[in-house]
Design a protein around this motif. Structure first.
Motif, short mmCIF file in Angstrom:
data_model
loop_
_atom_site.label_atom_id
_atom_site.label_comp_id
_atom_site.label_asym_id
_atom_site.label_seq_id
_atom_site.Cartn_x
_atom_site.Cartn_y
_atom_site.Cartn_z
N UNK A 88 112.64 -46.57 -9.22
CA UNK A 88 111.81 -47.76 -9.28
C UNK A 88 111.94 -48.36 -10.68
N UNK A 89 112.18 -49.65 -10.73
CA UNK A 89 112.35 -50.31 -12.02
C UNK A 89 111.12 -51.15 -12.34
N UNK A 90 110.77 -51.18 -13.62
CA UNK A 90 109.68 -52.03 -14.06
C UNK A 90 110.12 -53.49 -13.98
N UNK A 91 109.17 -54.40 -14.18
CA UNK A 91 109.50 -55.82 -14.16
C UNK A 91 110.55 -56.15 -15.22
N UNK A 98 118.38 -56.03 -15.17
CA UNK A 98 119.39 -55.83 -14.14
C UNK A 98 119.87 -57.17 -13.60
N UNK A 99 118.95 -58.10 -13.40
CA UNK A 99 119.33 -59.43 -12.93
C UNK A 99 120.20 -60.14 -13.96
N UNK A 100 119.86 -59.99 -15.23
CA UNK A 100 120.64 -60.60 -16.30
C UNK A 100 122.04 -59.98 -16.35
N UNK A 101 122.12 -58.68 -16.11
CA UNK A 101 123.42 -58.01 -16.09
C UNK A 101 124.29 -58.52 -14.95
#
Length: 200
Positions: free
Chosen positions: A16-19, A25-28
């Motif tokens: 589970x990833x924090x906000x 991750x989205x930026x990557x």
């Protein structure tokens, strides 16, 4: 518990990833997409992605096990975007075969406009990285999504077989267009013919 049953027991771990981590991750994914668009598969390295995002190179591996894992998630996103486009702008055609052919022609045209990104995603799709395989399990997965949207309320008794064949043909068409430099019109015609033969 017997030894036999113990050997077949599996454990699945879900991270589970924090906000903030989800944002990284989205930026990557965006950075990898930009690199692939500009330079294809070879241009995408974990170091280059980390540098663009502004994180330590070791940190990027906390989010993605490899560049193939990263690219596989981009393919998943691309599938969702294409499907949304098909829903918002249904392809023209009097018959289901015509509409499916037109839809896959649109997909090929999109791929041809983005040869670097397409070639990177095609190569990543052949990766043996388990995380990449989880994110993008097979070429049938996106085709199944597209066809479910296109079929709608129609009944196609052999839809699973259609998905399998169309998946192989689409994969071959993307390779021919993005990696072999073939004309997208040729690939589009093959896909239209395939749709007509399968859905006549």
């Amino acid at each position: 518990m017997t030894k036999a049953s113990a050997r077949h027991e599996t454990v699945t771990l879900t991270r589970r990833f924090s906000h903030a981590q989800s944002a990284k991750r989205a930026a990557a994914r965006r950075a990898a997409m930009q690199l692939a668009t500009a330079g294809g598969y070879e241009a995408v390295t974990m170091g280059a992605v980390a540098d663009r995002v502004g994180i330590a190179r070791a940190t990027i591996y906390r989010y993605f096990s490899s560049k193939d894992h990263l690219l596989a998630e981009i393919m998943e996103e691309w599938t969702e975007r294409i499907d949304e486009d098909l829903r918002r702008h249904p392809p023209p055609g009097k018959t289901l075969a015509d509409r499916v052919g037109a839809a896959f022609e649109r997909i090929i045209e999109t791929a041809a406009r983005n040869p670097g990104l397409t070639s990177a995603l095609v190569l990543a799709a052949t990766s043996s990285d388990p995380a990449a395989a989880d994110a993008f399990p097979s070429w049938s997965a996106p085709v199944a999504v597209y066809l479910r949207t296109l079929v709608g309320q129609h009944t196609v008794s052999h839809l699973d077989e259609v998905v399998t064949v169309m998946s192989y043909v689409l994969f071959s068409a993307l390779i021919a267009t993005a990696l072999r430099g073939r004309e997208p019109t040729e690939a589009a015609q093959v896909l239209r013919t395939t749709a007509r033969l399968l859905l006549a």
